[in-house]
Scaffold this motif. Structure first.
Motif, PDB file in Angstrom:
ATOM      1  N   PRO A 174       0.808  -1.226   0.000  1.00  0.00           N
ATOM      2  CA  PRO A 174       0.000   0.000   0.000  1.00  0.00           C
ATOM      3  C   PRO A 174       0.837   1.271   0.000  1.00  0.00           C
ATOM      4  CG  PRO A 174       0.081  -0.920   2.201  1.00  0.00           C
ATOM      5  CD  PRO A 174       0.770  -1.908   1.297  1.00  0.00           C
ATOM      6  N   HIS A 175       0.140   2.370  -0.269  1.00  0.00           N
ATOM      7  CA  HIS A 175       0.755   3.685  -0.154  1.00  0.00           C
ATOM      8  C   HIS A 175       1.238   3.916   1.274  1.00  0.00           C
ATOM      9  CE1 HIS A 175       0.075   5.793  -3.994  1.00  0.00           C
ATOM     10  NE2 HIS A 175      -1.032   5.078  -4.104  1.00  0.00           N
ATOM     11  N   SER A 176       2.279   4.715   1.391  1.00  0.00           N
ATOM     12  CA  SER A 176       2.790   5.142   2.693  1.00  0.00           C
ATOM     13  C   SER A 176       3.423   6.512   2.480  1.00  0.00           C
ATOM     14  CB  SER A 176       3.836   4.151   3.220  1.00  0.00           C
ATOM     15  OG  SER A 176       5.004   4.210   2.423  1.00  0.00           O
ATOM     16  N   GLU A 218      -0.641   2.202  -9.750  1.00  0.00           N
ATOM     17  CA  GLU A 218      -1.616   2.347  -8.663  1.00  0.00           C
ATOM     18  C   GLU A 218      -1.244   1.421  -7.516  1.00  0.00           C
ATOM     19  OE1 GLU A 218      -5.851   3.392 -10.798  1.00  0.00           O
ATOM     20  OE2 GLU A 218      -5.248   1.285 -10.720  1.00  0.00           O
ATOM     21  N   ARG A 219      -1.595   1.853  -6.312  1.00  0.00           N
ATOM     22  CA  ARG A 219      -1.407   1.025  -5.124  1.00  0.00           C
ATOM     23  C   ARG A 219      -2.616   1.196  -4.206  1.00  0.00           C
ATOM     24  NH1 ARG A 219       3.577  -1.207  -4.368  1.00  0.00           N
ATOM     25  NH2 ARG A 219       5.296  -0.412  -5.662  1.00  0.00           N
ATOM     26  N   PRO A 220      -2.896   0.197  -3.363  1.00  0.00           N
ATOM     27  CA  PRO A 220      -3.995   0.338  -2.400  1.00  0.00           C
ATOM     28  C   PRO A 220      -3.757   1.513  -1.456  1.00  0.00           C
ATOM     29  CG  PRO A 220      -3.274  -1.950  -2.550  1.00  0.00           C
ATOM     30  CD  PRO A 220      -2.255  -1.134  -3.287  1.00  0.00           C
ATOM     31  N   VAL A 221      -4.826   2.165  -1.046  1.00  0.00           N
ATOM     32  CA  VAL A 221      -4.690   3.295  -0.126  1.00  0.00           C
ATOM     33  C   VAL A 221      -4.262   2.834   1.267  1.00  0.00           C
ATOM     34  CG1 VAL A 221      -6.323   4.739  -1.389  1.00  0.00           C
ATOM     35  CG2 VAL A 221      -7.159   3.243   0.452  1.00  0.00           C
ATOM     36  N   ALA A 222      -4.538   1.573   1.584  1.00  0.00           N
ATOM     37  CA  ALA A 222      -4.150   0.995   2.872  1.00  0.00           C
ATOM     38  C   ALA A 222      -4.033  -0.514   2.708  1.00  0.00           C
ATOM     39  CB  ALA A 222      -5.162   1.338   3.958  1.00  0.00           C
ATOM     40  N   SER A 225      -6.974  -2.929   1.427  1.00  0.00           N
ATOM     41  CA  SER A 225      -8.041  -2.141   0.815  1.00  0.00           C
ATOM     42  C   SER A 225      -8.159  -2.450  -0.673  1.00  0.00           C
ATOM     43  CB  SER A 225      -7.771  -0.650   1.000  1.00  0.00           C
ATOM     44  OG  SER A 225      -8.728   0.125   0.301  1.00  0.00           O
ATOM     45  N   GLU A 227      -9.529  -0.120  -2.568  1.00  0.00           N
ATOM     46  CA  GLU A 227      -9.469   1.212  -3.173  1.00  0.00           C
ATOM     47  C   GLU A 227      -8.039   1.516  -3.604  1.00  0.00           C
ATOM     48  OE1 GLU A 227     -10.154   5.941  -2.039  1.00  0.00           O
ATOM     49  OE2 GLU A 227     -10.706   4.361  -0.597  1.00  0.00           O
ATOM     50  N   LYS A 229      -5.131   4.065  -5.467  1.00  0.00           N
ATOM     51  CA  LYS A 229      -4.766   5.466  -5.658  1.00  0.00           C
ATOM     52  C   LYS A 229      -3.541   5.528  -6.554  1.00  0.00           C
ATOM     53  CE  LYS A 229      -3.167   9.516  -3.058  1.00  0.00           C
ATOM     54  NZ  LYS A 229      -2.779  10.003  -1.710  1.00  0.00           N
TER      55      LYS A 229
END
Length: 372
Positions: A174-176, A218-222, A225, A227, A229
């Motif tokens: 995920p995003h960080s 793109e990567r998951p928001v968490a 997830s 979703e 982003k």
């Protein structure tokens, strides 16, 4: 014998690097003969609960969820900053305003302008600063620099540098803070290490031409997830570089390198020989010469003859580790504090590293060679 001067340590952040700092401050007095003693005074983290828990685990007397409180605590002499990159500037500026010495993890900041503001504030405050380019503290890196400067390798003609890891290979990671715009991407996050190492070994850059590429768009928001982003930072940057010395070469920063865990590596080629190194085998330096009777690379293994290896172990082949490099770095910081001196990788040096990061990003955007 007189008692050693206590130096109060305030630690901001208790993640991986925060714990690495805490370990180094605990360990350094038993390994280096310093004229000062670090005292763990206060730990700040994202919440009061997390800060209290980490302070108990890491041996800090007090804790807070407000880093401004730590920066102004009268018992804190050195503020160690291991918070996410985007928070470096406000924390550092507050600490400098409060008259503290500052030990900040790399990269110093997220843009050249921000890093320059921080360096100017440090100069105006006449403050001791150190930025955590701890891989430079490997005794074999200092030995490599001696070989370059002694002329043993002849005229240096080429440098091939790389920092490659695999922790962002999986598109479901995920995003960080690392993948945020102000996190800087692979180039700023790990590329800053190989840039700092190349400057340490060969000096100032003259120009760069770079390509920054996003592999996973793109990567998951968490974690977990569905979703997604968009990713707006690089996964891989490749750059052609030239040094003011006349040498040229390449640099790669890559956090999506399958199979690589810590390939911070370089090869320096001269007219009389070459040296090769990778952090994955950090206790070995490979050396070759132009003598046809000595073709191929010979391994030099770190040992007590390479200061300060002997502070940790009296026998060669027993090996230093990652955390030992941080202890060496902290020893440099504390000795500079005691002697009212400066550290090699201070804020001004970190500005030069950030200047190259920014130039590479500009080069990629403009498809142009950028002078440094």
């Amino acid at each position: 014998m007189s008692e050693k001067q206590p130096v109060g340590i305030g630690l901001v952040g208790s993640g991986f690097m925060g714990r690495c700092h805490a370990n180094a401050f605990r360990s350094v007095s038993g390994l280096f003969d310093l004229s000062v003693t670090p005292m763990p005074v206060m730990l700040a983290d994202a919440t009061y609960e997390l800060a209290e828990q980490s302070a108990q685990q890491l041996g800090y007397k007090r804790s807070t969820g407000d880093w401004t409180e730590l920066c102004h605590d009268p018992d804190v002499d050195i503020v160690a900053v291991t918070a996410p990159n985007a928070l470096h500037e406000p924390i550092v500026m507050e600490a400098l305003q409060a008259g503290k010495a500052v030990y900040c993890e790399k990269p110093l900041s997220t843009t050249l302008e921000s890093a320059q503001r921080m360096a100017k504030a440090a100069r105006d405050a006449n403050a001791l600063t150190l930025v955590g380019f701890n891989f430079l503290r490997n005794p074999l890196i200092a030995f490599a620099k001696q070989m370059v400067e002694s002329g043993e390798l002849g005229e240096i003609v080429n440098f091939r540098g790389r920092h490659a890891e695999n922790y962002m290979c999986d598109p479901s990671t995920p995003h960080s803070f690392r993948t945020a715009i102000d996190g800087g991407g692979a180039l700023a996050d790990i590329g800053s290490h190989i840039i700092s190492m190349s400057r340490y070994l060969l000096g100032d850059f003259a120009a760069v031409s770079a390509q920054c590429k996003t592999i996973h768009k793109e990567r998951p928001v968490a974690a977990g997830s569905n979703e997604l982003k968009s990713v707006e930072v690089d996964d891989i940057t490749n750059a052609v570089i030239s040094f003011k010395s006349g040498a040229s070469g390449t640099i790669e920063a890559n956090w999506a390198a399958s199979g690589r865990t810590m390939d911070l590596s370089f090869e320096i080629t001269g007219t009389k020989g070459a040296i090769s190194f990778s952090q994955e085998r950090m206790n070995e330096l490979l050396v070759t010469s132009s003598d046809p009777k000595r073709s191929g690379f010979t391994k030099i293994e770190s040992g007590p003859q390479h200061y300060p290896y002997g502070n940790f172990c009296p026998a060669p082949g027993h090996h230093l580790g990652f955390n030992d490099l941080k202890v060496i770095e902290v020893a440099e910081l504390l000795q500079a504090y005691a002697n009212n001196a400066f550290c090699q990788t201070d804020f001004d040096e970190a500005v030069e590293v950030q200047r190259i990061v920014d130039a590479m990003q500009q080069s990629s955007g403009e498809h142009a060679m950028i002078a440094i």
